[in-house]
Design a protein around this motif. Structure first.
Motif, short mmCIF file in Angstrom:
data_model
loop_
_atom_site.label_atom_id
_atom_site.label_comp_id
_atom_site.label_asym_id
_atom_site.label_seq_id
_atom_site.Cartn_x
_atom_site.Cartn_y
_atom_site.Cartn_z
N SER A 1 7.48 -1.23 4.70
CA SER A 1 6.83 -1.89 5.84
C SER A 1 5.77 -2.83 5.29
O SER A 1 5.40 -2.75 4.12
CB SER A 1 6.19 -0.86 6.77
OG SER A 1 5.18 -0.13 6.07
N ILE A 2 5.30 -3.72 6.14
CA ILE A 2 4.24 -4.64 5.71
C ILE A 2 2.92 -3.88 5.68
O ILE A 2 2.51 -3.28 6.66
CB ILE A 2 4.15 -5.83 6.68
CG1 ILE A 2 5.45 -6.64 6.65
CG2 ILE A 2 2.97 -6.73 6.31
CD1 ILE A 2 5.51 -7.76 7.66
N ARG A 3 2.26 -3.90 4.55
CA ARG A 3 0.96 -3.25 4.40
C ARG A 3 -0.07 -4.31 4.04
O ARG A 3 0.26 -5.30 3.38
CB ARG A 3 1.01 -2.19 3.30
CG ARG A 3 2.04 -1.09 3.54
CD ARG A 3 2.04 -0.12 2.37
NE ARG A 3 3.04 0.92 2.53
CZ ARG A 3 3.25 1.88 1.63
NH1 ARG A 3 2.53 1.90 0.53
NH2 ARG A 3 4.18 2.79 1.85
N HIS A 4 -1.30 -4.08 4.45
CA HIS A 4 -2.32 -5.05 4.05
C HIS A 4 -3.67 -4.39 3.91
O HIS A 4 -3.94 -3.34 4.49
CB HIS A 4 -2.36 -6.23 5.02
CG HIS A 4 -3.33 -6.07 6.14
ND1 HIS A 4 -3.06 -5.34 7.29
CD2 HIS A 4 -4.60 -6.57 6.30
CE1 HIS A 4 -4.09 -5.39 8.10
NE2 HIS A 4 -5.03 -6.13 7.52
N ILE A 5 -4.49 -5.00 3.06
CA ILE A 5 -5.87 -4.53 2.89
C ILE A 5 -6.80 -5.73 3.06
O ILE A 5 -6.42 -6.88 2.79
CB ILE A 5 -6.10 -3.88 1.51
CG1 ILE A 5 -5.84 -4.90 0.37
CG2 ILE A 5 -5.24 -2.65 1.33
CD1 ILE A 5 -6.27 -4.39 -0.98
N ASP A 6 -7.99 -5.46 3.53
CA ASP A 6 -9.03 -6.48 3.71
C ASP A 6 -10.20 -6.15 2.80
O ASP A 6 -10.60 -4.98 2.67
CB ASP A 6 -9.50 -6.53 5.16
CG ASP A 6 -8.40 -6.90 6.13
OD1 ASP A 6 -7.60 -7.78 5.80
OD2 ASP A 6 -8.33 -6.30 7.22
N PHE A 7 -10.78 -7.17 2.19
CA PHE A 7 -11.98 -6.96 1.39
C PHE A 7 -12.74 -8.27 1.26
O PHE A 7 -12.19 -9.35 1.48
CB PHE A 7 -11.64 -6.40 0.00
CG PHE A 7 -10.67 -7.22 -0.79
CD1 PHE A 7 -11.10 -8.28 -1.59
CD2 PHE A 7 -9.31 -6.93 -0.76
CE1 PHE A 7 -10.20 -9.04 -2.32
CE2 PHE A 7 -8.40 -7.68 -1.49
CZ PHE A 7 -8.85 -8.73 -2.28
N ASP A 8 -14.00 -8.17 0.93
CA ASP A 8 -14.87 -9.34 0.75
C ASP A 8 -15.22 -9.49 -0.72
O ASP A 8 -15.42 -8.50 -1.45
CB ASP A 8 -16.16 -9.20 1.56
CG ASP A 8 -15.90 -9.16 3.06
OD1 ASP A 8 -14.92 -9.79 3.49
OD2 ASP A 8 -16.67 -8.51 3.79
N VAL A 9 -15.31 -10.74 -1.16
CA VAL A 9 -15.66 -11.05 -2.54
C VAL A 9 -16.81 -12.05 -2.54
O VAL A 9 -16.74 -13.08 -1.85
CB VAL A 9 -14.47 -11.65 -3.31
CG1 VAL A 9 -14.88 -12.01 -4.73
CG2 VAL A 9 -13.30 -10.66 -3.33
N PRO A 10 -17.92 -11.77 -3.26
CA PRO A 10 -19.03 -12.72 -3.32
C PRO A 10 -18.59 -14.02 -3.98
O PRO A 10 -17.87 -14.01 -4.98
CB PRO A 10 -20.07 -12.00 -4.19
CG PRO A 10 -19.67 -10.56 -4.16
CD PRO A 10 -18.18 -10.55 -4.04
N ASP A 11 -19.03 -15.15 -3.42
CA ASP A 11 -18.70 -16.44 -4.00
C ASP A 11 -19.76 -17.45 -3.59
O ASP A 11 -19.92 -17.74 -2.40
CB ASP A 11 -17.32 -16.91 -3.55
CG ASP A 11 -16.90 -18.22 -4.23
OD1 ASP A 11 -16.44 -18.14 -5.38
OD2 ASP A 11 -17.06 -19.28 -3.62
N GLY A 12 -20.49 -17.97 -4.55
CA GLY A 12 -21.50 -18.98 -4.27
C GLY A 12 -22.58 -18.51 -3.31
O GLY A 12 -23.05 -19.29 -2.48
#
Length: 428
Positions: A198-209
């Motif tokens: 099945s389609i799986r997904h994860i969300d996350f934030d990455v610091p940039d500038g």
């Protein structure tokens, strides 16, 4: 959602003349202004969210990369989550020993110690018994078999049948995996194989500038039957990560024993690269499992046989010589190369020349598709030279189970993805 909210603005707040009093009109205009502000902020935030799609054949390492993203960007796995992997890991153990016992019959390989025949019979007889892989009896028989020289010989020919990459890793850890208080490590979880259906997904934030950039990463099944789902997540993708298993040059697909895995990977890449819906989407190619590739080459496996069978796809392998720059790029990426200067990486003596040559040659094949030099499916190519002008492809050599390698690669991907995403929307 943006369009829905916009329609709401247009229908809920009509022009002057539809209100009972000037005061109502003033309130309506204030609400309209506030909604417009909210919409702009929502759109700004959506531009920051990067949708990434992972594509590749089955067992190319997509799910492992997703797990690495969780370890690197979402603080890894809690004990409760780790315990949930115990059953899957034990199933991997059972699947591995059963696959080898069946292959021994097909390849006419006998057990070196005949006294272990009852163990083999038990494993094959009870293979379909639910939960058998968690019993002491199962572990006793499996441990005995794994120590047999005949089973070892079968494992050395694992390219001739379907066997999990993690088979040896888990079978070498039977003493730990059988414990009642066993808690899988990060490495155990990374090597655990569960088919993605099945389609799986994860969300996350990455610091940039100084700001946080949000990523949504989608992992879809790689087997042929799952690929029809890919199109569902193509829309608005900021980038597509295509995983190619470099070690699969001597293996066939699990779902089609007549099709070579590397050729299938090349064909999938070609389809993605030439897909008209992805004309403005950047593609990042992971030449994955370079550690397993190295193990195979050192055991005497070579891409030469495949080149002889398909000379139109794999020309001049025997005479191919990687450039100094290509050698350095691979050696810097190979486990143990991180942190070394390129000049030092290129002088490494712990990686065989044939390993370097094979890996770089495989990368070369994918890049020939990018340049149009290699066409696997005539009719897909675009005659317009400007067709790919906003459509780039970068590549990395990766070892999906090596967190240091993947962390470094993902950092490079982040910069590429953000830049391409902003270019696509005319922000830079």
């Amino acid at each position: 959602m943006y369009e829905t909210m916009s329609r709401c603005v247009g229908t809920c707040y009509s022009p002057s003349g539809l209100y009972d009093s000037p005061e109502e009109e003033k309130i309506a205009r204030m609400r309209d202004k506030e909604l417009t502000k909210i919409l702009k902020e929502y759109h700004r935030q959506e531009l920051k969210r990067m949708k990434i799609l992972l594509l590749g054949t089955g067992e190319s390492g997509k799910s492992t990369i997703t797990k690495q993203m969780r370890i690197i960007h979402i603080n890894g796995f809690q004990d409760e989550e780790r315990l949930a992997y115990v059953a899957d890991i034990r199933r991997n153990v059972k699947e591995s020993i059963v696959a080898m016992l069946l292959a021994m019959q097909e390849l006419s390989i006998a057990l070196d110690d005949n006294s272990k025949q009852p163990s083999a019979e038990f494993i094959l007889r009870e293979a379909d018994t639910p939960g058998i892989e968690s019993t002491e009896e199962f572990f006793d028989h499996t441990t005995s078999l794994w120590e047999d020289n005949g089973v070892a010989e079968c494992y050395s020919r694992s390219n001739e049948f379907q066997l999990l990459d993690s088979a040896k890793y888990f079978l070498d850890k039977l003493g730990e995996i059988r414990l009642k208080d066993y808690i899988p490590s990060d490495q155990d979880i990374l090597r655990c194989r569960v088919i993605t259906t099945s389609i799986r997904h994860i969300d996350f934030d990455v610091p940039d500038g100084g700001e946080k950039v949000s990523f949504s990463v989608y992992d879809v099944g790689g087997q042929r039957g799952e690929r029809k789902k890919w199109i569902q997540v193509f829309d608005s993708a900021a980038s597509i990560l295509v995983l190619a298993d470099a070690s699969s040059f001597d293996q066939t697909l699990r779902e089609d024993s007549s099709k070579n895995r590397l050729i299938e990977a090349l064909e999938i890449f070609e389809q993605v690269w030439r897909n008209r819906f992805l004309r403005y989407v950047s593609i990042i190619l992971f030449i994955n499992k370079i550690d397993i590739l190295a193990e195979k080459v050192m055991l005497g496996h070579s891409i030469t046989k495949l080149a002889e069978k398909y000379p139109d796809i794999f020309p001049d392998f025997d005479s191919y010589v990687p450039s100094a720059t290509e050698r350095a790029a691979f050696l810097e990426s190979f486990p143990g190369g991180r942190g070394r200067k390129k000049s030092r990486a290129s002088s490494r003596t712990d990686v065989d020349d044939e390993v370097i040559k094979t890996a770089v040659y495989i990368k070369h094949l994918f890049m020939k598709i990018v340049t149009g030099e290699l066409v696997l499916r005539p009719g897909l190519e675009h005659t317009d030279k400007k067709w790919h002008s906003h459509h780039s492809c970068e590549y990395y050599y990766t070892c999906a189970i090596d967190t240091n390698n993947i962390e470094r690669v993902l950092d490079g991907c982040r910069r590429i993805i953000i830049r391409k995403h902003l270019e696509r929307f005319g922000i830079i």
